[in-house]
Each structure stands twice: as structure tokens, then as C-alpha cells.
Design a protein around this motif. Structure first.
Motif, PDB file in Angstrom:
ATOM      1  N   MET A   1      -3.316 -79.204 -53.518  1.00 32.08           N
ATOM      2  CA  MET A   1      -2.174 -79.560 -54.357  1.00 32.08           C
ATOM      3  C   MET A   1      -0.957 -79.752 -53.452  1.00 32.08           C
ATOM      4  O   MET A   1      -0.587 -78.869 -52.699  1.00 32.08           O
ATOM      5  CB  MET A   1      -1.920 -78.442 -55.372  1.00 32.08           C
ATOM      6  CG  MET A   1      -0.663 -78.633 -56.185  1.00 32.08           C
ATOM      7  SD  MET A   1      -0.354 -77.308 -57.376  1.00 32.08           S
ATOM      8  CE  MET A   1      -1.690 -77.554 -58.513  1.00 32.08           C
ATOM      9  N   LYS A   2      -0.350 -80.904 -53.542  1.00 35.44           N
ATOM     10  CA  LYS A   2       0.864 -81.196 -52.778  1.00 35.44           C
ATOM     11  C   LYS A   2       2.080 -80.803 -53.622  1.00 35.44           C
ATOM     12  O   LYS A   2       2.203 -81.202 -54.785  1.00 35.44           O
ATOM     13  CB  LYS A   2       0.956 -82.674 -52.420  1.00 35.44           C
ATOM     14  CG  LYS A   2      -0.129 -83.152 -51.487  1.00 35.44           C
ATOM     15  CD  LYS A   2       0.155 -82.687 -50.094  1.00 35.44           C
ATOM     16  CE  LYS A   2      -0.851 -83.284 -49.121  1.00 35.44           C
ATOM     17  NZ  LYS A   2      -0.623 -82.857 -47.769  1.00 35.44           N
ATOM     18  N   LEU A   3       2.965 -80.042 -53.023  1.00 39.47           N
ATOM     19  CA  LEU A   3       4.150 -79.566 -53.738  1.00 39.47           C
ATOM     20  C   LEU A   3       5.023 -80.731 -54.181  1.00 39.47           C
ATOM     21  O   LEU A   3       5.588 -80.703 -55.281  1.00 39.47           O
ATOM     22  CB  LEU A   3       4.926 -78.585 -52.861  1.00 39.47           C
ATOM     23  CG  LEU A   3       6.112 -77.882 -53.498  1.00 39.47           C
ATOM     24  CD1 LEU A   3       5.729 -77.192 -54.807  1.00 39.47           C
ATOM     25  CD2 LEU A   3       6.699 -76.865 -52.520  1.00 39.47           C
ATOM     26  N   HIS A   4       5.125 -81.770 -53.372  1.00 42.95           N
ATOM     27  CA  HIS A   4       5.964 -82.914 -53.766  1.00 42.95           C
ATOM     28  C   HIS A   4       5.396 -83.615 -54.998  1.00 42.95           C
ATOM     29  O   HIS A   4       6.159 -84.127 -55.823  1.00 42.95           O
ATOM     30  CB  HIS A   4       6.175 -83.891 -52.595  1.00 42.95           C
ATOM     31  CG  HIS A   4       4.990 -84.688 -52.181  1.00 42.95           C
ATOM     32  ND1 HIS A   4       4.628 -85.863 -52.793  1.00 42.95           N
ATOM     33  CD2 HIS A   4       4.087 -84.465 -51.202  1.00 42.95           C
ATOM     34  CE1 HIS A   4       3.550 -86.350 -52.193  1.00 42.95           C
ATOM     35  NE2 HIS A   4       3.202 -85.517 -51.240  1.00 42.95           N
ATOM     36  N   GLU A   5       4.082 -83.618 -55.163  1.00 44.68           N
ATOM     37  CA  GLU A   5       3.484 -84.226 -56.359  1.00 44.68           C
ATOM     38  C   GLU A   5       3.796 -83.395 -57.605  1.00 44.68           C
ATOM     39  O   GLU A   5       4.091 -83.943 -58.668  1.00 44.68           O
ATOM     40  CB  GLU A   5       1.976 -84.375 -56.186  1.00 44.68           C
ATOM     41  CG  GLU A   5       1.601 -85.379 -55.112  1.00 44.68           C
ATOM     42  CD  GLU A   5       0.129 -85.347 -54.744  1.00 44.68           C
ATOM     43  OE1 GLU A   5      -0.591 -84.411 -55.187  1.00 44.68           O
ATOM     44  OE2 GLU A   5      -0.302 -86.246 -54.002  1.00 44.68           O
TER      45      GLU A   5
END
Length: 135
Positions: A1-5
């Protein structure tokens, strides 16, 4: 999981929630029903992400139930959003178990109640930082 997404989705859902006259934005409350008929609720940034910007009477904000149903990563994403809305990027990364590379800045974020446009602008700056560092 990408925090920016996660943050990008949360900001999109926040914008949807802002347009709904039955959703009140309150950064002190993750998600709360305002009436017994479940036609009005209040949400914060993480709450907007949780409800995907729309009212769903089936929703019940219970962190242990969310973790059991959606998984620990989703539950941690909500906590990370809560840290981000306060400008605490390093805390958000820690919550998700992401190791920062280099010095992580702390951002000053306008309080939503004082300046919602300023809050969104500040959150977009954080989003740009997260994207540029692939967090």
C-alpha cells in the motif's frame, strides 16, 4: 500500500463528502452518525476515506470490526491519514511500517475549521512530497 495513493483517495472522498449536505466535516471525529435514521453523519479525513465520501447506513465505525473485515493494513491506513492531517509524515510512515529514506519534513497544516481551502492545499503539498519519494 502506497501512502500517497491512500491520501489521494482520501482527498477525493473528502471532496465528495464536502458536496453532500448530509455529511458534516469534523476533523475531531473519524465517523459518527448524527441522527438515528442514519441519514446524516460527520467525518474527518480518515472517515471520508472509510465511507468513500458517501452515506451508507450499513456502516458502523468500529476499529476492531474494520480490522477484522478489511485487514490490518486498511486499519493502519486510517491511522496514517489521521497523522497526515496533522502534518506528521514520519508518524504516518511508522504506522504503516514504512522506513523513511533520509530526513522527513514536518508540514504545517491549516486546521480544516479555520481554512478548508488551506487544509486541502497543505494536504496536496504533503501528497506531492509522498509521491516524489514514492511513499
Amino acid at each position: 500500500m502506497k501512502l500517497h495513493e491512500v491520501l489521494s483517495d482520501a482527498l477525493r472522498y473528502l471532496e465528495m463528502a464536502e458536496k453532500d449536505p448530509n455529511i458534516w466535516i469534523d476533523m475531531r471525529t473519524w465517523f459518527d452518525w448524527l441522527d438515528v435514521d442514519k441519514t446524516q453523519c460527520s467525518v474527518c479525513l480518515a472517515g471520508a476515506y472509510f465511507c468513500k465520501g458517501v452515506i451508507n447506513p450499513e456502516l458502523a465505525f468500529d476499529s476492531s470490526a474494520i480490522e477484522a473485515e478489511e485487514g490490518e493494513e486498511y486499519s493502519h491506513a486510517l491511522g496514517a491519514l489521521n497523522a497526515l492531517r496533522q502534518g506528521c509524515i514520519e508518524d504516518a510512515l511508522d504506522i504503516l511500517g514504512i522506513t523513511a529514506t533520509g530526513q522527513v519534513p514536518t508540514f504545517t497544516v491549516y486546521k480544516y475549521t479555520d481554512d478548508s481551502a488551506g487544509f486541502r492545499r497543505d494536504m496536496r503539498e504533503i501528497l506531492d512530497y509522498l509521491k516524489s519519494n514514492d511513499y
